[in-house]
Scaffold this motif. Structure first.
Motif, PDB file in Angstrom:
ATOM      1  N   TYR A   1     -41.842  38.276 -52.528  1.00  0.00           N
ATOM      2  CA  TYR A   1     -42.183  36.851 -52.522  1.00  0.00           C
ATOM      3  C   TYR A   1     -42.728  36.173 -51.409  1.00  0.00           C
ATOM      4  O   TYR A   1     -43.780  35.534 -51.447  1.00  0.00           O
ATOM      5  CB  TYR A   1     -40.693  35.961 -52.912  1.00  0.00           C
TER       6      TYR A   1
ATOM      7  N   ASN B   1     -48.368  29.584 -56.524  1.00  0.00           N
ATOM      8  CA  ASN B   1     -49.449  28.662 -57.236  1.00  0.00           C
ATOM      9  C   ASN B   1     -50.216  29.684 -57.982  1.00  0.00           C
ATOM     10  O   ASN B   1     -50.577  29.038 -59.047  1.00  0.00           O
ATOM     11  CB  ASN B   1     -50.188  28.097 -56.010  1.00  0.00           C
TER      12      ASN B   1
ATOM     13  N   LYS C   1     -46.475  34.979 -51.097  1.00  0.00           N
ATOM     14  CA  LYS C   1     -46.849  33.638 -50.684  1.00  0.00           C
ATOM     15  C   LYS C   1     -47.998  33.623 -49.554  1.00  0.00           C
ATOM     16  O   LYS C   1     -48.558  32.520 -49.361  1.00  0.00           O
ATOM     17  CB  LYS C   1     -45.392  32.947 -50.217  1.00  0.00           C
TER      18      LYS C   1
ATOM     19  N   GLN D   1     -38.027  37.424 -61.431  1.00  0.00           N
ATOM     20  CA  GLN D   1     -36.768  37.612 -60.832  1.00  0.00           C
ATOM     21  C   GLN D   1     -36.071  38.927 -61.091  1.00  0.00           C
ATOM     22  O   GLN D   1     -35.987  39.089 -62.403  1.00  0.00           O
ATOM     23  CB  GLN D   1     -35.868  36.467 -60.635  1.00  0.00           C
TER      24      GLN D   1
ATOM     25  N   GLU E   1     -48.042  34.780 -60.772  1.00  0.00           N
ATOM     26  CA  GLU E   1     -46.496  34.876 -61.726  1.00  0.00           C
ATOM     27  C   GLU E   1     -45.566  35.546 -60.928  1.00  0.00           C
ATOM     28  O   GLU E   1     -45.774  36.622 -60.310  1.00  0.00           O
ATOM     29  CB  GLU E   1     -47.171  35.684 -63.149  1.00  0.00           C
ATOM     30  N   THR E   2     -44.672  35.041 -60.946  1.00  0.00           N
ATOM     31  CA  THR E   2     -43.181  35.479 -60.513  1.00  0.00           C
ATOM     32  C   THR E   2     -42.066  35.990 -61.491  1.00  0.00           C
ATOM     33  O   THR E   2     -42.107  35.317 -62.729  1.00  0.00           O
ATOM     34  CB  THR E   2     -42.414  34.570 -59.623  1.00  0.00           C
TER      35      THR E   2
ATOM     36  N   ASP F   1     -35.789  33.282 -57.218  1.00  0.00           N
ATOM     37  CA  ASP F   1     -35.824  32.535 -58.464  1.00  0.00           C
ATOM     38  C   ASP F   1     -36.938  31.343 -57.851  1.00  0.00           C
ATOM     39  O   ASP F   1     -36.532  30.244 -57.902  1.00  0.00           O
ATOM     40  CB  ASP F   1     -34.781  32.345 -58.951  1.00  0.00           C
ATOM     41  N   LYS F   2     -38.099  31.878 -57.496  1.00  0.00           N
ATOM     42  CA  LYS F   2     -39.091  30.749 -57.042  1.00  0.00           C
ATOM     43  C   LYS F   2     -40.585  31.236 -57.740  1.00  0.00           C
ATOM     44  O   LYS F   2     -40.790  32.141 -58.172  1.00  0.00           O
ATOM     45  CB  LYS F   2     -39.193  31.096 -55.465  1.00  0.00           C
ATOM     46  N   LYS F   3     -41.306  29.922 -57.690  1.00  0.00           N
ATOM     47  CA  LYS F   3     -42.558  30.044 -58.143  1.00  0.00           C
ATOM     48  C   LYS F   3     -43.665  30.229 -56.951  1.00  0.00           C
ATOM     49  O   LYS F   3     -43.448  29.725 -56.050  1.00  0.00           O
ATOM     50  CB  LYS F   3     -42.822  28.676 -59.083  1.00  0.00           C
TER      51      LYS F   3
END
Length: 386
Positions: free
Chosen positions: A59, A87, A63, A93, A90-91, A83-85
């Protein structure tokens, strides 16, 4: 003072191999091209840039990539523990250290996205430790329960990462460079190494280790420890990176570290010794701890602590084994505390309960997840700052 210095050395090492430093050093955006490590890729030749990421640092690496490239990124997928998004990417978990159904789903999602790319697309693949468990597609005929049984047994057996990944590759459709075969796009793989000796075929079980892919190691145990060594050199008579390829079981590692300490103790009244690598341990009981705290406990039992010497054994990812601790400290004051609390170090060792032992003594080192992983550090400091 010594504990404070050891903490500083730990954070100096870790920060050098965190996503922000690694990505900013190796990805540069220009008007008509992007430079990745030592090679430029023109936007005229490559129409779209996709970012794929998997591992404990997934992540954060993705980022940082977004911060540099912004809307130049056409898409991609980051398989994360968080569990993060993001911009533009796509993510999804997933789990670690045990392969789960989420790991299977993560692999399928990544395969589908990679299959959709064209020859004039450019893939920046970000790989870090933990990827082997977070993404998986087993060979045909092996169901989830069977796969889970095999992988869990091997994980608990105490074998080194090379042997572990060898088994993983043999029962996988994506490991051993097979993932790269699912796309026609040009792929550049940036690797944060969590493997002794930085073997590209072993890191993340070599997901993208394929002749079609440009592979680069951008972060490693050695890079981290070199930074720490440089920071302490003015405060001790001798600073030495003894090894960055420590690859022994915790008993052998403790013996080797003790012998090295004795050797330097005879020659120098102040020193900083650095050991890096990854020890192994066999889980024989149900206690709480990990290889770093077990190593510290064995150093204690083997009388490796010298006068005016402080030791820190810690995992670069911030979590040691099944505990929430990062590692453990040792110094000469610990013996009085052990007597006062009437603790039996050998019993804790036999119960694989090193974490409980050091927590009771308040000698545990606990900072939480660091967002990176370059194996383990052992710092030995005598008269630091003198």
């Amino acid at each position: 003072m010594s504990r404070k210095l050891l903490k500083e050395l730990y954070f100096t090492s870790v920060n050098e191999v965190k996503a922000k430093a690694l990505i900013n050093q190796n990805i540069k955006l220009f008007d008509e091209s992007i430079k990745i490590v030592d090679k430029s890729y023109s936007f005229e030749r490559y129409k779209n840039i996709y970012v794929f990421s998997v591992g404990k640092a997934s992540y954060l690496m993705a980022k940082e990539c977004e911060k540099i490239l912004k809307d130049k990124i056409s898409g991609g997928l980051a398989i994360c523990l968080e569990d993060k998004k993001l911009n533009y990417i796509e993510t999804f978990q997933s789990t670690h250290p045990i392969v789960s159904r989420k790991s299977f789903k993560a692999a399928q999602k990544m395969i589908e996205k990679m299959q959709s790319l064209q020859k004039d697309d450019l893939v920046i693949f970000l790989l870090s430790g933990g990827a082997s468990a977070m993404i998986e597609k087993p060979i045909d005929g092996l169901n989830f329960q069977e796969f889970e049984k095999v992988s869990t047994a091997v994980l608990k057996s105490g074998v080194d990462i090379k042997a572990l990944n060898s088994v993983r590759k043999s029962i996988s459709q994506i490991k051993g460079g097979k993932l790269a075969n699912y796309t026609k796009a040009k792929c550049v793989n940036l690797v944060l190494s969590d493997v002794v000796g930085n073997d590209l075929s072993a890191i993340g079980s070599g997901l993208m280790y394929n002749e079609k892919v440009a592979n680069y190691i951008i972060g490693s145990n050695k890079i981290a420890l070199q930074k720490a060594k440089k920071s302490i050199e003015s405060k001790v008579k001798k600073a030495k990176i003894v090894t960055t390829v420590l690859n022994k079981d915790t008993s052998e590692a403790a013996k080797f570290i003790k012998e090295t300490i004795e050797k330097y103790d005879k020659k120098f009244d102040s020193y900083a010794l650095f050991f890096g690598g990854e020890t192994t341990t066999e889980v024989k009981a149900n206690g709480v701890g990990g290889r770093n705290q077990e190593l510290a406990l064995k150093l204690l039992i083997n009388d490796a602590i010298k006068d005016k010497t402080t030791i820190l054994c810690a995992g670069s990812d911030g979590i040691d084994g099944n505990s929430n601790s990062t590692g453990a400290f040792l110094d000469n004051k610990i013996y009085k505390k052990i007597q006062k609390l009437e603790l039996n170090a050998q019993e804790y060792l036999e119960n694989c309960d090193s974490n409980s032992f050091f927590k009771k003594l308040k000698y545990d080192f606990t900072i939480g997840k660091t967002g990176t992983n370059v194996m383990d550090f052992i710092f030995v400091l005598k008269n630091g700052g003198a």
